[in-house]
Design an enzyme around this catalytic site. Structure first.
Site, mmCIF file in Angstrom:
data_model
loop_
_atom_site.group_PDB
_atom_site.id
_atom_site.type_symbol
_atom_site.label_atom_id
_atom_site.label_comp_id
_atom_site.label_asym_id
_atom_site.label_seq_id
_atom_site.Cartn_x
_atom_site.Cartn_y
_atom_site.Cartn_z
ATOM 1 N N GLU A 11 11.950 2.362 13.922
ATOM 2 C CA GLU A 11 11.094 3.533 13.491
ATOM 3 C C GLU A 11 9.803 3.515 14.324
ATOM 4 O O GLU A 11 9.567 2.619 15.051
ATOM 5 C CB GLU A 11 10.900 3.376 12.100
ATOM 6 C CG GLU A 11 10.251 1.886 11.774
ATOM 7 C CD GLU A 11 9.815 1.743 10.384
ATOM 8 O OE1 GLU A 11 9.920 2.883 9.716
ATOM 9 O OE2 GLU A 11 9.924 0.547 9.930
ATOM 10 N N TYR A 66 0.722 -1.049 -0.032
ATOM 11 C CA TYR A 66 -0.072 0.134 -0.017
ATOM 12 C C TYR A 66 0.763 1.236 0.034
ATOM 13 O O TYR A 66 2.062 1.208 0.197
ATOM 14 C CB TYR A 66 -0.987 0.093 1.259
ATOM 15 C CG TYR A 66 -0.414 0.357 2.584
ATOM 16 C CD1 TYR A 66 0.586 -0.684 3.230
ATOM 17 C CD2 TYR A 66 -0.539 1.549 3.267
ATOM 18 C CE1 TYR A 66 1.019 -0.287 4.438
ATOM 19 C CE2 TYR A 66 0.102 1.872 4.431
ATOM 20 C CZ TYR A 66 0.860 0.793 5.002
ATOM 21 O OH TYR A 66 1.609 1.166 6.169
ATOM 22 N N HIS A 108 -1.113 -21.487 -0.952
ATOM 23 C CA HIS A 108 0.012 -20.424 -0.565
ATOM 24 C C HIS A 108 0.773 -20.125 -1.665
ATOM 25 O O HIS A 108 1.187 -18.909 -1.664
ATOM 26 C CB HIS A 108 0.959 -21.067 0.619
ATOM 27 C CG HIS A 108 0.673 -21.117 1.920
ATOM 28 N ND1 HIS A 108 -0.768 -21.598 2.188
ATOM 29 C CD2 HIS A 108 0.767 -20.650 3.048
ATOM 30 C CE1 HIS A 108 -1.093 -21.635 3.472
ATOM 31 N NE2 HIS A 108 -0.003 -20.899 3.970
ATOM 32 N N LEU A 116 10.969 1.538 7.113
ATOM 33 C CA LEU A 116 10.442 1.935 5.907
ATOM 34 C C LEU A 116 10.853 3.302 5.638
ATOM 35 O O LEU A 116 10.856 4.258 6.394
ATOM 36 C CB LEU A 116 9.103 2.026 6.032
ATOM 37 C CG LEU A 116 8.252 2.541 4.565
ATOM 38 C CD1 LEU A 116 8.069 1.471 3.759
ATOM 39 C CD2 LEU A 116 6.776 3.130 4.830
ATOM 40 N N LYS A 119 6.554 -1.948 1.920
ATOM 41 C CA LYS A 119 5.188 -1.277 2.423
ATOM 42 C C LYS A 119 4.093 -2.221 2.472
ATOM 43 O O LYS A 119 3.219 -2.228 1.484
ATOM 44 C CB LYS A 119 4.857 0.114 1.833
ATOM 45 C CG LYS A 119 3.865 0.856 2.982
ATOM 46 C CD LYS A 119 3.966 2.193 2.436
ATOM 47 C CE LYS A 119 3.034 3.158 3.037
ATOM 48 N NZ LYS A 119 3.182 3.186 4.672
ATOM 49 N N ARG A 127 8.400 4.102 -4.487
ATOM 50 C CA ARG A 127 8.470 3.172 -3.403
ATOM 51 C C ARG A 127 7.746 2.191 -3.569
ATOM 52 O O ARG A 127 7.765 0.731 -3.281
ATOM 53 C CB ARG A 127 8.267 4.040 -2.027
ATOM 54 C CG ARG A 127 8.368 2.921 -0.854
ATOM 55 C CD ARG A 127 8.286 3.733 0.461
ATOM 56 N NE ARG A 127 7.165 4.436 0.567
ATOM 57 C CZ ARG A 127 6.552 5.247 1.568
ATOM 58 N NH1 ARG A 127 7.337 5.620 2.494
ATOM 59 N NH2 ARG A 127 5.252 5.575 2.077
ATOM 60 N N ARG A 185 -7.798 -20.360 -2.271
ATOM 61 C CA ARG A 185 -6.532 -20.191 -1.244
ATOM 62 C C ARG A 185 -5.767 -21.171 -1.348
ATOM 63 O O ARG A 185 -5.856 -22.632 -0.995
ATOM 64 C CB ARG A 185 -7.352 -20.260 0.201
ATOM 65 C CG ARG A 185 -6.591 -19.852 1.225
ATOM 66 C CD ARG A 185 -6.925 -19.748 2.728
ATOM 67 N NE ARG A 185 -6.098 -19.439 3.544
ATOM 68 C CZ ARG A 185 -5.127 -20.017 4.123
ATOM 69 N NH1 ARG A 185 -5.022 -21.664 3.771
ATOM 70 N NH2 ARG A 185 -4.227 -19.629 4.938
HETATM 71 N N1 PLP Z 1 7.727 3.830 8.834
HETATM 72 C C1 PLP Z 1 6.265 3.389 9.044
HETATM 73 C C2 PLP Z 1 6.327 1.766 9.841
HETATM 74 C C3 PLP Z 1 5.232 3.431 8.194
HETATM 75 O O1 PLP Z 1 4.061 2.948 8.425
HETATM 76 C C4 PLP Z 1 5.207 4.924 7.647
HETATM 77 C C5 PLP Z 1 4.157 5.468 7.121
HETATM 78 O O2 PLP Z 1 3.105 5.008 7.258
HETATM 79 C C6 PLP Z 1 6.342 5.607 7.848
HETATM 80 C C7 PLP Z 1 7.566 5.284 8.459
HETATM 81 C C8 PLP Z 1 6.436 7.018 7.221
HETATM 82 O O3 PLP Z 1 6.548 7.005 5.924
HETATM 83 P P1 PLP Z 1 5.824 8.311 4.738
HETATM 84 O O4 PLP Z 1 6.661 9.480 5.382
HETATM 85 O O5 PLP Z 1 6.008 7.987 3.513
HETATM 86 O O6 PLP Z 1 4.498 8.576 5.443
#
Ligand code: PLP
Length: 293
Positions: A180, A33, A102, A205, A147, A52, A100
């Protein structure tokens, strides 16, 4: 005004929007996403989000459901149809619908869903009200650079933060380093005055907001380091903040119940918010969007 969603080729009323029960996103979290910020009618960081997205899709070997250009038209259209001047666009792509099982299904089309939501416009005064974070163990899989819609550890962490009266939880690896937040990147200004955020790796991320803040800092001649910092270092920091497309640059004044620095919003944090807003309004988002892991 009723909300509109986009589901696999059609714009539909939000309350009627639905996907198949055998969508692999629903059954396996087999999808990715993006969340785009819309600020004063403009999409922020579109190139970064699309780059990304391409990284996430290619790492998972999920096909683009359509060309990047066509997807970009839909991202704008969903914002327009929902009259979002300030808010967000949510985009999700899964490996599609299949019996379904895997292994990857043969000949399945990836599935695409978009929604858009209005949010209060960026409010510097609000963002400068410091929030609390707590620290929790990072129990996620090893590919935080993707993501993925598989967010169970993130939602458990965010819930833990909420129950502790905090805004965000910073996740800490087995090595004691902060990776993070559950939905944001983590930053500190160290006790020596150095602006720090975790380097790009499989461990975080790489946020689009993070990239904008780094570019804005570089333009302003503010020195920074992209490296991991420990919980101890964070507890001794002068300042702290989080960044994300929905939190922008948000000051953190308490970590695990202890005040950060003097407990007030830091000078550099406050400056980075101004620089970030100027940067996105002038440039629309980061240009350096080549590195994702
Ligand atoms: N880290 C994580 C785990 C996130 O889910 C997000 C945003 O949803 C971010 C960092 C920040 O990313 P962005 O600045 O692209 O929103």
């Amino acid at each position: 005004m009723s909300r509109i969603a986009y589901v696999n080729g059609q714009y539909v009323p939000h309350q009627d929007a639905a996907v198949h029960i055998e969508d692999r996103g629903y059954q396996f979290a087999d999808g990715v996403y993006e969340v785009f910020a819309v600020h004063q009618g403009s999409l922020i960081g579109e190139q970064g989000h699309m780059d990304r997205l391409d990284h996430s899709l290619s790492e998972l070997r999920i096909d683009w459901p359509m060309s990047r250009r066509a997807l970009s038209v839909i991202v704008r259209e969903i914002a327009r149809r929902n009259r979002v001047r300030d808010g967000l666009v949510y985009l999700q792509i899964t490996r599609g619908v299949a019996r379904r099982d895997h292994p990857f299904p043969a000949d399945t089309m990836s599935a695409l869903v978009l929604t858009a939501r209005r949010m209060p416009s960026l409010d510097k005064e609000q963002l400068r009200k410091g929030v609390d974070v707590i620290t929790i163990p990072d129990i996620r899989w090893a590919r935080h650079d993707i993501k993925s819609v598989s967010l169970l550890p993130n939602i458990l962490g965010k819930q833990q933060a909420r129950e502790a009266g905090a805004y965000e939880a910073w996740m800490v690896g087995a090595d004691g380093m902060v990776t993070e937040g559950t939905s944001s990147n983590a930053w500190i200004v160290s006790k020596d005055g150095e602006l720090l955020t975790h380097n790009t790796s499989h461990g975080i991320l790489n946020g689009i907001t993070r990239l904008s803040v780094l570019e804005a800092a570089a333009e302003a001649g503010i020195k920074f380091s992209e490296r991991p910092f420990s919980v101890d270092e964070a507890m001794q920091a002068k300042e702290a903040f989080v960044t994300s497309s929905t939190s922008h640059v948000k000051a953190v004044t308490v970590i695990d119940g202890q005040p950060v620095g003097n407990g007030h919003v830091g000078e550099l944090t406050s400056r980075m918010l101004d620089l970030y807003v100027d940067f996105i309004e002038a440039k629309g988002g980061p240009k350096n969007t080549a590195t994702w892991n």
